[in-house]
Write an enzyme that holds these catalytic residues in place. Structure first.
Site, PDB file in Angstrom:
ATOM      1  N   GLY A   1       0.868  -1.172   0.000  1.00  0.00           N
ATOM      2  CA  GLY A   1       0.000   0.000   0.000  1.00  0.00           C
ATOM      3  C   GLY A   1       0.907   1.225   0.000  1.00  0.00           C
TER       4      GLY A   1
ATOM      5  N   ASP B   1      -1.558   4.599  -6.528  1.00  0.00           N
ATOM      6  CA  ASP B   1      -0.115   4.463  -6.288  1.00  0.00           C
ATOM      7  C   ASP B   1       0.659   5.633  -6.878  1.00  0.00           C
ATOM      8  OD1 ASP B   1      -1.214   1.549  -6.151  1.00  0.00           O
ATOM      9  OD2 ASP B   1       0.686   1.622  -5.061  1.00  0.00           O
TER      10      ASP B   1
END
Ligand code: MRU
Length: 344
Positions: free
Chosen positions: A45, A233
């Site tokens: 993450g 991201d």
């Protein structure tokens, strides 16, 4: 439950590869352990990767034996580059490492620099909690009690300091006594949706229904999904967004069903140096992630293409939710304005 934590001699991480079967914390004592934990997705993450790398760099620096500042900076740059080589797509990794390097640019002694690095990394984690809460508040303003919202991968509390990005509105809704129902795509091949999002939300008492990725269209239709929300991201200057593989497909489906498609991410995920999604490096991972499930081989020995991320073109994104608020369209003009106060 903290995804990453600083201790004076080591870092602990929640081993996300062991979830949901085992809640296990790992001690990372060497920079190589930190690099390995990021590469093998024990910590994953975008914000959590950034925080872990920052702690990893601060930890490595504590063992430099030199008193000479120039040598210190050379060793720090070497270790920064090593940690930066762990994963290519999430820009938070590079953002966090470079923020640490910058924090000691004017240090007057090696001892001062070592303390500053630890302090900066801890600040980053504290700030991320606040940032995620703000993202959640803004996101929640888009939803109504009873909404059924689809997500993919895990952009939750365990991918950040707390709350998450795309999952923050679910956690906050729960805190406020509002009911949002999450539909979590399992997220082949690494199953972050099944293993992590379904686990995190059910632990928090949020209504969550798990589906396989290929059930998304049918679920949007049959269950009257009101919106899709995903993490990111890296967001390029024009709004094109890299996120977990499968996100692009959900955006196309959302358009087909006339459902809003939101991206939730902190400013540290926005990369104005990267002009468009075509310039975002997309990580390709080992073929075994596709040919095996839970260690069991499910395919013959054939060629495999395993991109970990895809890029959703900006025109499919209804809104980008950050800690500074929500922007709708014309991202190329609006994204830089989010940084104005930061740069001022
Ligand atoms: O490969 P992963 O599990 O690190 O991918 C994570 C994602 O794609 C998340 O959606 C993204 O990093 C945002 S996490 C708040």
């Amino acid at each position: 439950m903290k995804s990453v934590q600083w201790h004076d001699t080591h870092i602990t991480i929640l081993n996300q590869q062991a979830l949901p079967h085992k809640t296990e914390y790992l001690e990372l004592k060497r920079i190589e352990d930190v690099w390995d934990a990021i590469v093998t997705l024990k910590v994953r993450g975008a914000p959590a990767i950034g925080m872990t790398a920052a702690y990893g760099l601060a930890l490595a620096a504590q063992s430099y034996e030199t008193d000479d500042l120039a040598t210190f900076h050379t060793e720090l740059k070497r270790d920064r580059d090593y940690l930066a080589s762990s994963r290519p797509t999430a820009v938070n990794l590079f953002w966090a490492l470079d923020r640490l390097i910058k924090s000691v640019a004017n240090a007057t002694s090696v001892n001062e620099a070592k303390t500053t690095l630890i302090h900066e990394a801890i600040c980053m984690q504290i700030e991320d909690e606040d940032v995620c809460r703000r993202i959640g508040e803004h996101a929640l303003s888009l939803f109504q009690d009873g909404d059924r919202i689809m997500t993919i991968c895990n952009a939750g509390a365990i991918a950040t300091a707390r709350y998450g990005t795309a999952l923050a509105p679910f956690h906050l809704a729960k805190e406020k006594g509002m009911s949002l129902h999450a539909y979590a795509c399992e997220t082949r091949p690494v199953l972050q949706g099944a293993r992590l999002t379904a686990w995190e939300l059910s632990q928090a008492g949020v209504d969550v229904t798990l589906i396989t990725d290929n059930m998304a269209a049918q679920t949007m239709k049959a269950k009257h999904i009101s919106a899709v929300i995903v993490g990111a991201d890296r967001i390029a200057a024009n709004g094109d967004t890299a996120n977990k593989i499968g996100t692009f497909g959900l955006a196309i489906l959302a358009k087909a069903f006339n459902i809003p498609f939101y991206v939730a991410a902190p400013l540290s995920t926005i990369d104005l140096q990267t002009k468009t999604g075509d310039d975002i490096p997309i990580e390709e991972r080992a073929k075994e992630e596709v040919t095996h499930i839970g260690g069991v081989c499910i395919a013959p020995d054939v060629n495999v293409y395993n991109p970990a991320f895809d890029v959703t073109p900006h025109e499919l994104i209804t809104g980008i939710i950050t800690e500074k608020g929500i922007i709708f369209g014309d991202y190329e003009t609006k994204l830089p304005t989010l940084f104005e106060e930061v740069l001022a």
